[in-house]
Every structure is written in C-alpha cells, then in structure tokens.
Design an enzyme around this catalytic site. Structure first.
Site, mmCIF file in Angstrom:
data_model
loop_
_atom_site.group_PDB
_atom_site.id
_atom_site.type_symbol
_atom_site.label_atom_id
_atom_site.label_comp_id
_atom_site.label_asym_id
_atom_site.label_seq_id
_atom_site.Cartn_x
_atom_site.Cartn_y
_atom_site.Cartn_z
ATOM 1 N N HIS A 127 15.452 -42.613 -28.274
ATOM 2 C CA HIS A 127 15.821 -44.032 -28.371
ATOM 3 C C HIS A 127 15.881 -44.591 -26.944
ATOM 4 O O HIS A 127 16.209 -43.860 -25.997
ATOM 5 C CB HIS A 127 17.208 -44.094 -29.022
ATOM 6 N N ASP A 204 21.971 -36.688 -27.844
ATOM 7 C CA ASP A 204 22.202 -38.009 -28.406
ATOM 8 C C ASP A 204 22.421 -37.830 -29.908
ATOM 9 O O ASP A 204 21.475 -37.605 -30.660
ATOM 10 C CB ASP A 204 20.987 -38.906 -28.118
ATOM 11 N N GLN A 207 22.465 -40.530 -34.543
ATOM 12 C CA GLN A 207 22.027 -40.414 -35.936
ATOM 13 C C GLN A 207 22.576 -39.155 -36.607
ATOM 14 O O GLN A 207 22.934 -39.179 -37.775
ATOM 15 C CB GLN A 207 20.487 -40.396 -36.017
ATOM 16 N N LYS A 230 27.255 -46.584 -36.907
ATOM 17 C CA LYS A 230 26.322 -45.899 -37.808
ATOM 18 C C LYS A 230 27.043 -44.847 -38.645
ATOM 19 O O LYS A 230 26.432 -44.176 -39.463
ATOM 20 C CB LYS A 230 25.189 -45.267 -37.001
ATOM 21 N N CYS A 368 13.361 -49.399 -30.981
ATOM 22 C CA CYS A 368 13.872 -48.986 -29.664
ATOM 23 C C CYS A 368 13.321 -47.630 -29.257
ATOM 24 O O CYS A 368 14.037 -46.786 -28.698
ATOM 25 C CB CYS A 368 15.402 -48.943 -29.642
HETATM 26 C C1 PLP Z 1 21.620 -46.477 -32.402
HETATM 27 C C2 PLP Z 1 21.200 -45.397 -31.478
HETATM 28 C C3 PLP Z 1 21.602 -45.430 -30.145
HETATM 29 C C4 PLP Z 1 22.415 -46.552 -29.557
HETATM 30 O O1 PLP Z 1 23.704 -46.618 -30.081
HETATM 31 P P1 PLP Z 1 24.526 -47.997 -29.964
HETATM 32 O O2 PLP Z 1 25.889 -47.646 -30.420
HETATM 33 O O3 PLP Z 1 23.854 -48.957 -30.874
HETATM 34 O O4 PLP Z 1 24.536 -48.409 -28.544
HETATM 35 C C5 PLP Z 1 21.199 -44.379 -29.345
HETATM 36 N N1 PLP Z 1 20.465 -43.367 -29.821
HETATM 37 C C6 PLP Z 1 20.061 -43.309 -31.107
HETATM 38 C C7 PLP Z 1 19.251 -42.142 -31.587
HETATM 39 C C8 PLP Z 1 20.405 -44.326 -31.975
HETATM 40 O O5 PLP Z 1 19.987 -44.285 -33.239
#
Ligand code: PLP
Length: 410
Positions: A127, A204, A207, A230, A368
C-alpha cells in the site's frame, strides 16, 4: 487474570444485527457492502462506547487531578492494554496509539537512523502507506529502495527476498496481507530470513488484523502496524507495536506535549515509549472505540468467522472464474476474502457505478498500490472485499449485478 471470554456461536444474521448501518437501503435496494478493505462498518458496541464516554466520563488524559480526568485516563490506558492482549504483545508499553495505519509506518520510517546508501527492502504489493514514507528516506537521506517482486498469483519468493537482504539493509517493510489481492505473506519465514542477517522487520497488518488472529510474539516481528477503522473500530486511530529495544531506538516523530521529559531553553529530553510517540492530546475517544471493537471481535468465534470468510472467498472466486469476460487478479494459495478483478472492455469505475445503482458497494481504482498495478499491467481494478457480516447470498447479488454491468457496458 481475565475472566474467560464466552464466545458467541457464529451466526451471520446475529452478527448483522449488531451493525445498524447494514439495515439501510441505497438507491432503493438493500445495501450489499463489499468495500470492507477500504473501511469496515461499526457495531453498536463501538458507537455506544464512544457516545457513552462523551455522555458520561470525558476529560483530557494524563496528569489529571480530578475524577473525570482519572476515569478517562484509565479508559485510555485500558484500551492500550486491550490492544496488547489482542495482538499478544508482552506489555502495554509496546503499544503506541497513532492516528492510523499510515502514521504508524511513518513513525518507524522517520525514526530510523539512515545514511546515504542504506537500503530498504519492500515488495511491489505494498500500500502507498508502506511505500511513500520510504520514498521520503530515498529523497531526503539517500536511502535505496530494493523491490521484491511477486509472482502472477501475488505470492512472494522467499529466495528472492533472501537475495535482496544485504549488509546495507536497514529494514524489511512488507505487508502481512495485500489490500488488493488478499494475498497473505509468510510473515514468520520473512522474519526468520531477515533476523538471520540481523535486519528488523516491519509488518503492515492493516488488512491481516481483521481477517485472522495475530500474535506478534510468535511472529517475532520487530514492528507491526494496523488501523482501527478496518477492524470494525473508529477512524482516527491506529497502532504501532514495537519490541521495546526497537521503539527506544527510534527518534521521536512529532514534538509537543506528553512526549517530553524536560524542556528548557537550550535542551529537551524525551519521555519513554510509548508516550514518546504520542505528542499532544491523543485520540482518546477513538481508543475507547477501538477497545470496544476489540472486545466485540474477541467475543465472536473467530475461527468460525475465518471459515465463513473463506467460504465467501471461494464462492466469489468460483463464480467469477465462470465468467469468461472477467479476469480475477492474484489467486495466491493463502488468500483472504479480497478479490480484485477486471471486466473485459469496461472501466472499473463504470462497473462500480453500475453496481452502486443496484445497492452493491465495491471499490475501483488503483487501491493506493500503483506499483502493484504496474506489475499487473493495469491502471485500475474493481475490488470486492468481504467482512464477517457478509452473507453468502450477497456474492450472488454481486454476480448478478456484474451481468447487468456487462450488458450495459459491453
Ligand atoms: C488501509 C491500509 C493502510 C493505511 O491505513 P490507514 O489507517 O487508512 O492510514 C496501510 N496499509 C494497508 C495494507 C491498508 O490496507
């Protein structure tokens, strides 16, 4: 000791009843919400926790000398402890509250000591939140970005990763689950490879945290970033987990109140983590909301939710595979319920708009993840992403809506 949590047996209709928004209609049709990878809906428990705090116990946190300040501080720090338990961190001090997943990653990138030629290893499946902070280091400090490719299914090659990690590698920053392909990465193997060369790993987890159970201790990961909105929680809050020695080694991010120890005219010293990274008034209500989201999720049978999401994924994958005018991107063996696809001869935006008229909310665009779009040879895709509250029959509504889009656009 925590009281044992009684899990609610899985029942998608009972789960749906916890989410008031799912009862509404759009364009006169029942809402079919398949944009969960962008943001998930909120259960009543989260809404009520935040409203309840504002109605009943609210003040600024820390240094308080009155009842409301103390109660709010307790609620805020209890939220931190709940996050620590949720991802199996050893102590609450390893949990930094941020304003989102993006800020969590920026704190790490900003805090590393980088000299020209230092290398950052990342995958093409990231992302932008896990790309652009590293581009800053390239632009401002002369860091070199080393890109790990994926195969056509969205899987990474551990041998290729091993070859990319060298003496100049400062960090491996990689997704735990792709927001475009749903592909999950072999995090424990990645950590093992990197640690064999003394290199820290940032995962990260924006998800992965909602779709599976995360144990940062078992993964051995150095930093783990995720986001509240999320995870059925509110916007405006995210989490950075770090091993104590890794958090302590990071330079502070923002300067301001609460993150300091002593401030004089010619000198400043900093508070210990996690407070060092929480300048200013933190997201208090959002932390309370996140705590409620975690409690809500922890009260469900998560293994059954995972099985339900696999069933959603399989039903959608099989139905899409039958449409010879749809191309499904990335079918990694370890894939969550996030499906990106292209419809022959139709722009993803047009597809999404026609689906919207039928009550079906999906996302279309580059998600993104422009380097991934370049790797896939497309500029955009349509994406349907599922959550625990999606019914299996909603897959059928999606497919029917796609037939209609094809008729209108083809
Ligand atoms: C949504 C997302 C982000 C960013 O998170 P935010 O809380 O919206 O800043 C980063 N990495 C991944 C894989 C995402 O899906």
């Amino acid at each position: 000791m925590n009281a044992p949590i009684i899990k609610r047996p899985f029942d998608v209709e009972a789960i749906r009843a916890d989410f008031p928004i799912l009862a509404r209609q759009v364009h006169g049709r029942p809402l079919v919400y398949l944009d969960n990878a962008a943001s998930a809906q909120k259960p009543e428990a989260v809404i009520e926790a935040m409203a309840g705090a504002m109605r009943g116990a609210y003040a600024n946190v820390h240094r308080g000398l009155h009842a409301l300040a103390n109660e709010t501080t307790d609620a805020f720090e209890n939220a931190r402890a709940s996050v620590a338990r949720f991802i199996c961190a050893a102590t609450p001090e390893q949990i930094v509250f941020t304003k989102g997943g993006t800020q969590a990653i920026n704190i790490v990138a900003n805090g590393l000591d980088i000299v020209p030629g230092d290398e950052i290893v990342l995958s093409v499946m990231e992302h932008h939140s896990n790309i652009v902070p590293w581009h800053f280091l390239r632009e401002r400090k002369g860091a070199v970005l080393r890109w790990l490719d994926i195969d056509d299914d969205g899987a990474i090659d551990l041998n290729a990763l091993d070859a990319l990690i060298g003496p100049r590698t400062k960090i491996v920053a990689i997704t735990h689950m792709s927001n475009v392909l749903g592909a999950k990465t072999a995090a424990a193997d990645i950590v093992r490879l990197a640690h064999a060369k003394g290199v820290p790993v940032l995962l990260d987890g924006c998800q992965s945290t909602v779709h599976g159970r995360v144990d940062v201790g078992a993964l051995g990961v150095d930093y783990f970033a995720f986001t509240g909105h999320k995870l059925y929680g509110p916007t405006g809050i995210g989490v950075l987990y770090g091993k104590p020695e890794r958090l302590s080694a990071l330079a502070p991010f923002e300067g301001g109140g609460e993150m300091i120890d002593v401030v004089e005219r010619e000198r400043v010293t900093y508070n210990e983590p996690p407070h060092r990274f929480e300048a200013g008034t933190p997201p208090i209500l959002e932390a309370i909301g996140l705590h409620a989201a975690i409690d809500w999720l922890s009260g469900q049978d998560r293994a059954a939710i995972e099985a339900h999401e696999r069933a959603l994924r399989d039903r959608a994958s099989e139905a899409l595979a039958e449409l010879n005018w749809v191309k499904l991107h990335g079918c990694a063996p370890d894939k969550g319920a996030i499906l990106s696809f292209s419809v022959d001869g139709a722009h993803p935006h047009d597809v999404a708009q026609i689906l919207d008229r039928q009550g079906v909310a999906i996302r279309a665009g580059h998600h993104c993840a422009q380097p991934l779009m370049q790797r896939l040879g497309v500029t955009a895709t349509a994406r349907a992403s599922f959550a625990c509250y999606n019914r299996l029959e909603e897959v059928d509504v999606l497919i029917e809506a796609l037939h209609k889009a094809r008729k209108l656009l083809g």
